[in-house]
Design an enzyme around this catalytic site. Structure first.
Site, PDB file in Angstrom:
ATOM      1  N   GLU A  94     -10.656  -1.527   4.556  1.00 30.81           N
ATOM      2  CA  GLU A  94      -9.592  -1.833   5.519  1.00 30.81           C
ATOM      3  C   GLU A  94     -10.154  -2.105   6.903  1.00 30.81           C
ATOM      4  O   GLU A  94      -9.599  -2.893   7.665  1.00 30.81           O
ATOM      5  CB  GLU A  94      -8.593  -0.671   5.581  1.00 30.81           C
ATOM      6  CG  GLU A  94      -7.405  -0.941   6.486  1.00 30.81           C
ATOM      7  CD  GLU A  94      -6.382   0.181   6.458  1.00 30.81           C
ATOM      8  OE1 GLU A  94      -5.201  -0.104   6.677  1.00 30.81           O
ATOM      9  OE2 GLU A  94      -6.765   1.348   6.210  1.00 30.81           O
ATOM     10  N   GLN A 129       0.835  -1.201   0.000  1.00 32.13           N
ATOM     11  CA  GLN A 129       0.000   0.000   0.000  1.00 32.13           C
ATOM     12  C   GLN A 129       0.864   1.242   0.000  1.00 32.13           C
ATOM     13  O   GLN A 129       1.552   1.536   0.981  1.00 32.13           O
ATOM     14  CB  GLN A 129      -0.919  -0.005   1.229  1.00 32.13           C
ATOM     15  CG  GLN A 129      -1.860   1.169   1.315  1.00 32.13           C
ATOM     16  CD  GLN A 129      -2.792   1.060   2.520  1.00 32.13           C
ATOM     17  OE1 GLN A 129      -2.505   0.336   3.464  1.00 32.13           O
ATOM     18  NE2 GLN A 129      -3.900   1.765   2.485  1.00 32.13           N
ATOM     19  N   GLY A 130       0.857   2.008  -1.088  1.00 32.42           N
ATOM     20  CA  GLY A 130       1.663   3.218  -1.208  1.00 32.42           C
ATOM     21  C   GLY A 130       0.864   4.460  -0.872  1.00 32.42           C
ATOM     22  O   GLY A 130       0.539   5.258  -1.759  1.00 32.42           O
ATOM     23  N   TYR A 131       0.552   4.625   0.398  1.00 29.71           N
ATOM     24  CA  TYR A 131      -0.215   5.782   0.850  1.00 29.71           C
ATOM     25  C   TYR A 131       0.669   6.774   1.614  1.00 29.71           C
ATOM     26  O   TYR A 131       0.928   7.877   1.173  1.00 29.71           O
ATOM     27  CB  TYR A 131      -1.368   5.327   1.760  1.00 29.71           C
ATOM     28  CG  TYR A 131      -2.640   4.953   1.061  1.00 29.71           C
ATOM     29  CD1 TYR A 131      -2.651   4.563  -0.268  1.00 29.71           C
ATOM     30  CD2 TYR A 131      -3.850   4.961   1.738  1.00 29.71           C
ATOM     31  CE1 TYR A 131      -3.829   4.206  -0.906  1.00 29.71           C
ATOM     32  CE2 TYR A 131      -5.038   4.614   1.117  1.00 29.71           C
ATOM     33  CZ  TYR A 131      -5.032   4.236  -0.205  1.00 29.71           C
ATOM     34  OH  TYR A 131      -6.196   3.886  -0.825  1.00 29.71           O
ATOM     35  N   SER A 132       1.153   6.379   2.807  1.00 28.78           N
ATOM     36  CA  SER A 132       1.841   7.301   3.711  1.00 28.78           C
ATOM     37  C   SER A 132       3.146   7.814   3.128  1.00 28.78           C
ATOM     38  O   SER A 132       3.841   7.119   2.388  1.00 28.78           O
ATOM     39  CB  SER A 132       2.127   6.604   5.049  1.00 28.78           C
ATOM     40  OG  SER A 132       0.933   6.284   5.712  1.00 28.78           O
ATOM     41  N   SER A 159       4.013  -1.477   4.295  1.00 29.44           N
ATOM     42  CA  SER A 159       4.065  -2.851   4.799  1.00 29.44           C
ATOM     43  C   SER A 159       4.280  -3.854   3.674  1.00 29.44           C
ATOM     44  O   SER A 159       3.619  -3.796   2.631  1.00 29.44           O
ATOM     45  CB  SER A 159       2.767  -3.189   5.548  1.00 29.44           C
ATOM     46  OG  SER A 159       2.615  -2.369   6.681  1.00 29.44           O
ATOM     47  N   SER A 204      -3.857   7.748  13.025  1.00 31.54           N
ATOM     48  CA  SER A 204      -3.507   7.928  14.431  1.00 31.54           C
ATOM     49  C   SER A 204      -4.735   8.273  15.261  1.00 31.54           C
ATOM     50  O   SER A 204      -5.783   8.689  14.746  1.00 31.54           O
ATOM     51  CB  SER A 204      -2.468   9.037  14.582  1.00 31.54           C
ATOM     52  OG  SER A 204      -3.041  10.289  14.248  1.00 31.54           O
ATOM     53  N   ASN A 205      -4.604   8.117  16.585  1.00 33.17           N
ATOM     54  CA  ASN A 205      -5.705   8.459  17.484  1.00 33.17           C
ATOM     55  C   ASN A 205      -6.168   9.902  17.284  1.00 33.17           C
ATOM     56  O   ASN A 205      -7.365  10.197  17.307  1.00 33.17           O
ATOM     57  CB  ASN A 205      -5.272   8.264  18.936  1.00 33.17           C
ATOM     58  CG  ASN A 205      -5.360   6.819  19.387  1.00 33.17           C
ATOM     59  OD1 ASN A 205      -5.652   5.932  18.581  1.00 33.17           O
ATOM     60  ND2 ASN A 205      -5.098   6.571  20.649  1.00 33.17           N
ATOM     61  N   GLU A 206      -5.217  10.814  17.093  1.00 37.42           N
ATOM     62  CA  GLU A 206      -5.568  12.225  16.916  1.00 37.42           C
ATOM     63  C   GLU A 206      -6.454  12.415  15.693  1.00 37.42           C
ATOM     64  O   GLU A 206      -7.466  13.143  15.745  1.00 37.42           O
ATOM     65  CB  GLU A 206      -4.293  13.057  16.780  1.00 37.42           C
ATOM     66  CG  GLU A 206      -4.567  14.543  16.579  1.00 37.42           C
ATOM     67  CD  GLU A 206      -3.302  15.348  16.342  1.00 37.42           C
ATOM     68  OE1 GLU A 206      -3.402  16.585  16.300  1.00 37.42           O
ATOM     69  OE2 GLU A 206      -2.230  14.737  16.192  1.00 37.42           O
TER      70      GLU A 206
END
Length: 400
Positions: A244, A125-128, A161, A378-380
């Site tokens: 996802e 997965q090429g996202y981040s 990943s 993230s949680n934020e």
């Protein structure tokens, strides 16, 4: 086929096939152990494919079994109960495949879906990116369509990943010059085995390297390897993220329950269960797991355009699993600070040397779960989604 009949058929198949060489990899590949027995786990998944047990939720016309939502839940629960090894092609099966079915061309479906089903091609997965983690709209990787009929990519992805084990990546890149945020992005399918791609594994706290940095330096992919409309990749990317956080999370929760059972048994064995503070934390963990499951079952079938349900689910299980890692350390006491005297290869186990390090099961869990509240949003970010899109609160101030 009734749900019970479907589950019984799969359970019987697992009992008959998770034997011999495959029995040796039961439970392998869990959190912090993604490197374990990869060739054997790949062989196991291809064995599943030969029997028709991959992509069970896909429509029959696309090679799946057309399993209902409740049947898919039972599938993942039975898989987890059997302590079967962690899957290696989940990014293709649960993310890209359903996205291609929803948005792909017929040619793309014909080319890629069969190879996901039989596990002959793996996907990353090429996202981040370094500047676009949970804030995916900040993507800076560019894709330009050249006169040669190919997309040319430049940029960097991170936390990718299994890229070092995959043949392809689905990549969100900025294809329209002068655009920003959600506009001007395209969703591209990119081969990883080419001169313009460099993959660098990132060493994790556990000493393993599940994810990677991926550098694109004039990497190319054919013009037709775009999913959806040019510049409209954000919609495709969001469709994928809905998948996802889908039904496979129910199987994940069975794994969580097994971890809690093992920690509880360890607490009884070493006497820490008699400590009121430990007993309270075990009880809270048990209650928390019930809440996670109830939320998942209640919301899975709902169409939630705000993303609030998915964000709430991510907050629930990520915080719960992080706390479980801390509970495991608490139950072990001082033993949690030491590892085996030697590694499995017989070398001294030096905790200061990541190249020569072997962690115990609960140490790996504790270290890996530090990341649960970060990856996948993230949680934020999850709290921002809930506050802004569900509760209607003012948007958080963002740099202009």
């Amino acid at each position: 086929m009734a749900d019970d009949e479907f589950a019984a058929e799969f359970r019987d198949w697992l009992d008959a096939n998770l034997v011999g060489e495959f029995a040796e990899i039961k439970g392998a590949g869990g959190p912090g152990s993604e490197h374990e027995f990869f060739p054997q786990r790949l062989a196991w998944e291809r064995h599943m494919a030969a029997a028709g047990w991959t992509c069970v939720g896909w429509p029959v016309e696309h090679g799946g079994r057309g399993a209902s939502l409740s049947q898919q839940v039972r599938f993942h629960e039975e898989y987890a109960k059997a302590d079967a090894p962690a899957r290696v092609s989940h990014l293709g099966e649960t993310l890209l495949g359903p996205t291609l079915i929803a948005h792909g061309t017929q040619e793309q479906k014909d080319r890629f879906l069969p190879r996901i089903i039989d596990v002959t091609e793996l996907w990353a997965q090429g996202y981040s990116e370094p500047g676009a983690g949970s804030d995916l709209a900040n993507v800076a990787t560019t894709a330009r369509l050249g006169e040669d009929g190919k997309w040319h990519l430049h940029g960097q992805k991170v936390w990718t990943s299994l890229a070092h084990l995959s043949q392809w990546a689905f990549v969100v890149a900025r294809s329209e010059e002068g655009t920003s945020r959600h506009k001007g992005l395209s969703f591209l399918l990119v081969p990883l085995d080419q001169p313009g791609v460099e993959i660098r594994p990132i060493q994790q706290l556990t000493g393993t390297s599940e994810f990677n940095e991926v550098f694109f330096d004039d990497a190319v992919t054919d013009a037709e390897m775009i999913v959806g409309e040019r510049g409209e990749g954000w919609k495709v990317a969001m469709t994928l993220l809905e998948f996802e956080r889908g039904v496979s999370t129910l199987g994940q929760q069975v794994g969580f329950a097994r971890e809690l059972e093992q920690i509880t048994a360890m607490a009884r064995a070493n006497g820490s269960a008699e400590v009121p503070a430990v007993r309270e934390r075990i009880t809270r963990a048990w209650i928390g797991l019930k809440v996670i499951r109830a939320h998942a079952l209640r919301t899975l079938a709902e169409r939630d355009s705000s993303g609030g349900n998915a964000s709430a689910a991510k907050l629930l299980w990520a915080n719960w699993h992080r706390d479980l890692g801390e509970l495991a350390m608490k139950v072990q006491g001082a033993e949690s600070l030491t590892g085996p005297t030697h590694t499995s290869e017989g070398a001294p186990n030096d905790l200061r040397d990541p190249e020569n390090l072997e962690l115990a099961q609960w140490q790996r869990l504790f270290l890996f779960t530090r990341s649960d509240t970060i990856y996948g949003g993230s949680n934020e970010i999850q709290r921002n989604i809930i506050s802004e899109r569900v509760l209607g609160l003012p948007r958080e101030a963002r740099p202009s």
